[in-house]
Enzyme design. Structure first.
Site, PDB file in Angstrom:
ATOM      1  N   TYR A   1      72.005 105.236  -0.142  1.00  0.00           N
ATOM      2  CA  TYR A   1      71.572 106.350   0.702  1.00  0.00           C
ATOM      3  C   TYR A   1      70.932 105.775   1.958  1.00  0.00           C
ATOM      4  O   TYR A   1      70.140 104.836   1.882  1.00  0.00           O
ATOM      5  CB  TYR A   1      70.553 107.217  -0.047  1.00  0.00           C
ATOM      6  CG  TYR A   1      69.957 108.335   0.772  1.00  0.00           C
ATOM      7  CD1 TYR A   1      70.724 109.433   1.154  1.00  0.00           C
ATOM      8  CD2 TYR A   1      68.618 108.292   1.179  1.00  0.00           C
ATOM      9  CE1 TYR A   1      70.183 110.466   1.898  1.00  0.00           C
ATOM     10  CE2 TYR A   1      68.062 109.336   1.919  1.00  0.00           C
ATOM     11  CZ  TYR A   1      68.847 110.421   2.283  1.00  0.00           C
ATOM     12  OH  TYR A   1      68.297 111.438   3.025  1.00  0.00           O
TER      13      TYR A   1
ATOM     14  N   ASP B   1      69.626  97.918   5.139  1.00  0.00           N
ATOM     15  CA  ASP B   1      68.739  99.069   5.241  1.00  0.00           C
ATOM     16  C   ASP B   1      67.574  98.807   4.292  1.00  0.00           C
ATOM     17  O   ASP B   1      67.696  98.974   3.077  1.00  0.00           O
ATOM     18  CB  ASP B   1      69.504 100.339   4.863  1.00  0.00           C
ATOM     19  CG  ASP B   1      68.621 101.582   4.928  1.00  0.00           C
ATOM     20  OD1 ASP B   1      67.403 101.436   5.189  1.00  0.00           O
ATOM     21  OD2 ASP B   1      69.137 102.690   4.706  1.00  0.00           O
TER      22      ASP B   1
ATOM     23  N   LYS C   1      59.380 104.226   5.736  1.00  0.00           N
ATOM     24  CA  LYS C   1      58.455 104.379   4.607  1.00  0.00           C
ATOM     25  C   LYS C   1      57.151 103.575   4.759  1.00  0.00           C
ATOM     26  O   LYS C   1      56.261 104.010   5.470  1.00  0.00           O
ATOM     27  CB  LYS C   1      59.190 104.116   3.286  1.00  0.00           C
ATOM     28  CG  LYS C   1      60.349 105.129   3.114  1.00  0.00           C
ATOM     29  CD  LYS C   1      60.901 105.269   1.725  1.00  0.00           C
ATOM     30  CE  LYS C   1      61.768 106.520   1.637  1.00  0.00           C
ATOM     31  NZ  LYS C   1      63.192 106.307   1.683  1.00  0.00           N
TER      32      LYS C   1
HETATM   33  C1  LIG Z   1      64.270 107.031   2.616  1.00  0.00           C
HETATM   34  C2  LIG Z   1      65.426 106.237   3.093  1.00  0.00           C
HETATM   35  C3  LIG Z   1      66.068 106.507   4.317  1.00  0.00           C
HETATM   36  C4  LIG Z   1      65.718 107.712   5.145  1.00  0.00           C
HETATM   37  O1  LIG Z   1      64.416 107.673   5.612  1.00  0.00           O
HETATM   38  P1  LIG Z   1      63.717 109.046   6.090  1.00  0.00           P
HETATM   39  O2  LIG Z   1      62.396 108.599   6.609  1.00  0.00           O
HETATM   40  O3  LIG Z   1      63.660 109.911   4.882  1.00  0.00           O
HETATM   41  O4  LIG Z   1      64.582 109.604   7.145  1.00  0.00           O
HETATM   42  C5  LIG Z   1      67.056 105.667   4.744  1.00  0.00           C
HETATM   43  N1  LIG Z   1      67.417 104.590   4.027  1.00  0.00           N
HETATM   44  C6  LIG Z   1      66.849 104.301   2.843  1.00  0.00           C
HETATM   45  C7  LIG Z   1      67.254 103.072   2.103  1.00  0.00           C
HETATM   46  C8  LIG Z   1      65.834 105.113   2.333  1.00  0.00           C
HETATM   47  O5  LIG Z   1      65.297 104.846   1.151  1.00  0.00           O
END
Ligand SMILES: *Cc1c(COP(=O)(O)O)cnc(C)c1O
Length: 455
Positions: A169, A264, A292
Site C-alpha cells: 500500500y 516506500d 508517519k
Molecule cells: C501510511 C502509508 C502511506 C500513506 O501515508 P498517509 O500519510 O496515510 O497518506 C503510504 N505508504 C505506506 C507504506 C504507508 O504505510
C-alpha cells in the site's frame, strides 16, 4: 482489489454475535452517539475508511485522549494502545518533549508559507543519521510523498511505467490504487472507482517474492519502466518480510535497466531506525519516502534522494511539486522533538528488544497450545496471523482466517487492549509501553487466544 481494501470498502456494520466470553462487552453509548452524528457529516461517519470498524465487530470507538501507551474513549474505557495512530507515535501519546516543543513554536504563529529555520533543523537531524539520501523535500502526508516520488522518478528517467507489488500500500495515489489482474505480469486493474483505466495502464503489478514476474515485466516493457516501488518491509497487508536476496535482485535489475528503485518507508522509516528497511537489507534505494513517525503525530511526509536526482525537482529542475503547508513550523517542531529522542544512543535497541520479547512470548504461548497462530515481527512491528505458514506474499493470506481476528479484536477490547480494527493491519510497540503494560497485554492476548481457539 487488496483484500484489506475490499473489506473496508464493502464491509458492512455487523451485529455483535453472542459470545461465550467471560467478559461483558465494553460500553459504547457515547461512541455510538458520536458515530450516529458523524454519519450525517462524513461518508461512513469517518475521515479515513479503516476507522469505521467494518472489518471487526461493533462500531468505532471515539477517542477522547491518549497518554503514554494508553487511550481513553468517549465512554471512559481505558486501553493499552498498539495502533499508535497507525505508527507515528513511536514515543507514545502526548509525549512531554514533543508537547513542549510544539507549544513553544506555536507561540510564534502557525504558518508563514515562507522558509523557516525549523525546516533546516529537521532536515539536518534526518540527514545526519541517513546515508541514503542527500536532499529531501517535506510534504504533508505519506500519500503526497509517494505521489511526488513517482513523478520525480518519471521526470528523471523520462519513462512512464511504474512496477508495484500486490499487497503493498502506498497511500491513495491514483496510479497505485491498482491491483493485479490474472496472469504473471499484468497491467493493473484499478482498485478504486474514479481511477482512470489509462492511469492503471501505466502501472504493472506483480506478486511479492516473485523474481520471474519482475524479469518478465522488464523484458516485456524494455526501457519503459521508470521505477520499481516497494514498501521497505511490506506492512499494510499483513507483515510480509521479504528475503534480502529478492530485494537485492530488485536493486540489480533496476540498476541494469536504468530504472529507479523506490523504497516506500512511510512505516519503516524511523521505525526500524533512521535508515529504516534500507539499513536492514543493507541495500540503497534511489528514492525514499517517509511519513508517519517523521512528523511526531503531526501531518508530515518527505521524499529524498541523491542531490543529482533531487535536482530534477522545481525550482531547480522540471518536475513540479509544491505545498501551501509544506514544512509547516508546528509540524516541523513535532518532528524535531520526536526524532531528537529517537537519535539518542540505544533507543532502538531498547525498544526492539522489549518488542521482540513481547512477540516471542506470545508465539511461545500459542505454540505450546498448538494454536494455528503466528506472530510475524520485525523491530517494534508485529502482526498476528491465524496461520502456520511463513507468509511472504499477499495472495498467501487466508481471508477466512480474518473471522478469527474479529473475535480476538473484540475480546481484546473487552480486556482493555486496542489493536487497529483490521486483521490485515500490523501493531506497534512504542517506547511508552512499559514491561508491566506488556505483561498485562500478554495476559489479555493469551485469554483471547484461548477463546478464539476453544473447541
Ligand atoms: C501510511 C502509508 C502511506 C500513506 O501515508 P498517509 O500519510 O496515510 O497518506 C503510504 N505508504 C505506506 C507504506 C504507508 O504505510
Amino acid at each position: 482489489m487488496l483484500d484489506s481494501l475490499k473489506k473496508i470498502f464493502s464491509g458492512s456494520e455487523e451485529e455483535m454475535p453472542l459470545t461465550t466470553s467471560s467478559k461483558p462487552d465494553i460500553s459504547r453509548e457515547k461512541s455510538v452517539e458520536l458515530y450516529e452524528k458523524a454519519k450525517n457529516y462524513f461518508p461512513g461517519g469517518v475521515n479515513s475508511p479503516v476507522r469505521a470498524f467494518r472489518s471487526v465487530y461493533g462500531t468505532p470507538l471515539f477517542i477522547e485522549k491518549g497518554d503514554g501507551c494508553h487511550l481513553w474513549d468517549a465512554d471512559g474505557n481505558q486501553f493499552i494502545d498498539f495502533c499508535c495512530s497507525w505508527g507515528p507515535l513511536i514515543l507514545g501519546h502526548n509525549n512531554p518533549k514533543i508537547k513542549e516543543k510544539v507549544t513553544e513554536v506555536m507561540q510564534n504563529g502557525m504558518s508563514f508559507g515562507a522558509p523557516t529555520a525549523l525546516e533546516n533543523e529537521l532536515a539536518e537531524l534526518i540527514l545526519k543519521h541517513n546515508s541514503l539520501i542527500e536532499k529531501l523535500r517535506f510534504v504533508s502526508s505519506g500519500t503526497e510523498a509517494v505521489m511526488s516520488a513517482i513523478r520525480l522518478a518519471r521526470g528523471y528517467t523520462k519513462r512512464d511505467k511504474i512496477l508495484k507489488f500486490e499487497g503493498c500500500y502506498h497511500g491513495h495515489v491514483d496510479a497505485l490504487l491498482v491491483k493485479a489482474g490474472s496472469g504473471l505480469v499484468t497491467f493493473g486493474e484499478t482498485s478504486s472507482a474514479g481511477v482512470p483505466k489509462s492511469f492503471a495502464d501505466e502501472t504493472i503489478v506483480v506478486s511479492l517474492n516473485d523474481r520471474a514476474a519482475v524479469e518478465q515485466a522488464f523484458d516485456q516493457f524494455k526501457d519503459q519502466i521508470a521505477a520499481v516501488i516497494i514498501e521497505g518491509i511490506p506492512a499494510n497487508n499483513g507483515l510480509l518480510i521479504q528475503d534480502k536476496e529478492f530485494v537485492q535482485f530488485l536493486r540489480d535489475i533496476t540498476a541494469n535497466n536504468k530504472s529507479l528503485l523506490i523504497f516506500d518507508e512511510v512505516i519503516t522509516g524511523f521505525r526500524l531506525g533512521f535508515e529504516g528497511a534500507a539499513k536492514y537489507y543493507d541495500i540503497k534505494p534511489d528514492i525514499v519516502t517517509y511519513g508517519k513517525i517523521i512528523g511526531g503525530g503531526m501531518p508530515v511526509g518527505a521524499y529524498g534522494a541523491s542531490a543529482e536526482i533531487m535536482g530534477s525537482i522545481s525550482p531547480e529542475g522540471p518536475v513540479y511539486q509544491a505545498g501551501t503547508l509544506s514544512g509547516n513550523p508546528v509540524a516541523m517542531a513535532a518532528g524535531i522533538a520526536q526524532l531528537t529522542e529517537l537519535s539518542r544512543s540505544g533507543f532502538y535497541k531498547d525498544l526492539n528488544s522489549k518488542a521482540q520479547e513481547f512477540a516471542e512470548s506470545i508465539q511461545r504461548f500459542a505454540t505450546s497450545r498448538s494454536y494455528k497462530f503466528k506472530v510475524f515481527t520485525i523491530g517494534s512491528i508485529f502482526w498476528f496471523a491465524f496461520t502456520d505458514q511463513n507468509i511472504k506474499k499477499a495472495e498467501d493470506i487466508d481471508a477466512a482466517s480474518m473471522e478469527k481476528f474479529k473475535i480476538m479484536h473484540r475480546e481484546l477490547l473487552n480486556r482493555g487492549i486496542y489493536l487497529g480494527p483490521s486483521g490485515y493491519e500490523v501493531g506497534f510497540v512504542s517506547a511508552a509501553h512499559s514491561k508491566t503494560d506488556l505483561e498485562k497485554a500478554k495476559r489479555a492476548i493469551f485469554e483471547s487466544l484461548d477463546i478464539v481457539f476453544k473447541k
